[in-house]
Every structure is written in structure tokens, then in C-alpha cells.
Design a protein around this motif. Structure first.
Motif: not given
Length: 284
Positions: A158-166, A141-151
Motif C-alpha cells: 500500500a505504501a506509495g508516493r504520499a507516504r514516501l514524501a512524508a 531516495a533515502l526515505a524509500l528503504p524505510r517503507l520497503a523494509f517495513a513491508d
């Protein structure tokens, strides 16, 4: 109506100048101040050093004051960022821009003090809940905004579960997750997530309560899970949680009209004030 608007603005300005002090030390630079975070987490910013500056005091902020704050930020290795309400320091924008920093506008919206937001329908199998300090979904949950705001935007990405876990693994390794746990336990931050059946957070948002006022922020959806109403569901849950815990003034900032329309459908209306952001990532 004018009196109500001014009261709301005063609450928002006080909020912006006090909440960061829960998580950072305050360094004064004449008419400016800088919030300096001492633990892992996104760095804070500089801004006017008084909760409700007058036009005359705001006009006194000059190039030398800004240069001093920027020099300290370079020393700390953090972005040379500033945040302030346009209406509270009307001369600061020109001074910041003259120093070479770009300034972004983020209009604010607020709910009426007694307005409650109905729960929003979400995807089948998805649960919207406030996360505890020990929730297994917390790192992602803390990682998710990094992916959301980068896109940015609302289009499926494209960013999904695998990238989120990383990225979640990175935040565990660098100590960010451990820093957030005591903040959640103390009630200084509330983090709400829309969690899939497999435990993966698909959308998140948060708020920091302060004296009956809060900004809802960090609202983002995993790019691969967009267009399912998850951001609206998280926003509604955040409002409900805040209302249930004595928060009367609820506001937020937006960057795009498409996002503003989502908030409008939930009952948010223009707050007649604008957050200005210099040299840092856009808010959700």
C-alpha cells in the motif's frame, strides 16, 4: 577452489570491519568492538574486534564481553545489535544467543571478479541513475528503504508516493539528508535510484567502495511499485557503476529465497559464508 573461497571470505571480513569506520568511531571492548555513529543515521553494531579472528580468539569472547558492549549501547540509546561472519567467529553465535539476543542468518552471494551484469529492462518513463549530493530525488531516495523494509517481501503493498514524501520530509527535518550529502560528494557512498518521470524514486540501492571491494545493499522498491523489475534494474546499475570505478569484489546479503533468485539471474553465486545479525533490522 578452496583457496579462492578463502580469499573472498577474507576480503568480505576485512570490508565489514573497515567500512563502518568511515562513518563511526570505534570503541574497543576486549575481543569485541563497537562502531559508534556521531551524526544522524542508522546506528551501527558491535562485533569481533579483529579483521580475521582465529577460532581460538573467537572462542575467548564471553558473556562479560557481550554484556559490556550491550551496556554501552544502552547508554547510547541504540539497538543492542551485533554483526559478524559466522565462519570468522564460530563461537560467537552461541554466546550472543545465550545473552538473550535473537540471531538472524543472511547468506552472502558474490559475482565473479570479471563478471559484468547486463542492464535490465525497466518500466517505460523510469530512469535508473546514480544520484548526486544535490539531486532533488535524494530525500525521497533515502526515505524509500524505510517503507520497503517495513513491508518485506516482493508482493505489491500500500505504501506509495504520499507516504514516501512524508518520510522524506522527516529526514530533511532531522538532518539525515544533510549528513549524507558530503558522503556522496566524497565518493564514500554511491546511491542509485530508479526514478519515475515525475522525479519520484521507485527503487533504490547503494554501495560503499573500499579497496576494490563492496557490498551492494539497501535494495528496496516502493511497495506500491513492486513487480516491475525495478530492483533488478537498480542492482545491475550498481554493479556496472562499481565495476566502472575499479571494484572487483562485489557481494550482497539476502533474506528470502525469492530475492536470491533475482540475484542468481544477474550472475551472483553463493559466497560460502553467512552474515549473522543480532537484534537489528534485516538487510535487504
Amino acid at each position: 577452489m578452496r583457496h579462492v573461497s578463502e580469499t573472498l571470505r577474507a576480503r568480505i571480513e576485512r570490508y565489514y570491519t573497515t567500512v563502518p569506520s568511515l562513518f563511526a568511531e570505534v570503541e574497543e571492548f576486549g575481543p569485541l568492538r563497537l562502531f559508534v555513529r556521531k551524526e544522524p543515521g542508522a546506528p551501527y553494531y558491535g562485533g569481533p574486534g579483529h579483521a580475521q579472528p582465529t577460532t581460538g580468539r573467537a572462542a575467548a569472547i564471553g558473556a562479560a564481553d557481550i554484556a559490556r558492549v550491550r551496556a554501552r549501547q544502552r547508554e547510547l540509546g541504540v539497538p543492542q545489535a551485533f554483526e559478524w561472519l559466522a565462519e570468522s567467529a564460530p563461537a560467537l553465535r552461541t554466546a550472543i544467543q545465550d545473552s538473550g539476543l535473537p540471531v538472524l542468518e543472511r547468506p552472502l552471494m558474490a559475482l565473479g571478479p570479471h563478471h559484468r551484469v547486463d542492464p535490465q529492462p525497466g518500466r517505460d518513463g523510469v530512469t535508473v541513475r546514480a544520484l548526486t549530493a544535490d539531486d532533488p530525488a535524494l530525500p525521497a531516495a533515502l526515505a524509500l528503504p524505510r517503507l520497503a523494509f517495513a513491508d518485506e517481501g516482493t508482493a505489491v503493498g500500500a505504501a506509495g508516493r504520499a507516504r514516501l514524501a512524508a518520510v522524506a520530509g522527516e529526514l530533511l527535518a532531522d538532518g539525515t539528508v544533510e549528513t549524507v550529502r558530503p558522503v556522496l560528494r566524497a565518493g564514500h557512498k554511491v546511491l542509485v535510484a530508479a526514478v519515475a518521470a515525475d522525479g519520484t524514486p521507485l527503487a533504490v540501492g547503494h554501495y560503499h567502495p573500499m579497496d576494490g571491494t563492496t557490498e551492494i545493499g539497501g535494495i528496496g522498491t516502493l511497495p506500491a511499485a513492486r513487480r516491475q523489475g525495478l530492483a533488478a534494474a537498480v542492482t545491475a546499475a550498481l554493479v556496472a557503476h562499481a565495476r566502472d570505478h575499479g571494484v572487483n569484489t562485489v557481494f550482497l546479503a539476502y533474506a528470502q529465497d525469492t530475492v536470491a533468485r533475482i540475484y542468481s539471474r544477474l550472475g551472483f553465486r553463493p559466497a560460502d559464508c553467512t552474515l549473522l545479525i543480532a537484534d537489528q533490522p534485516a538487510r535487504s
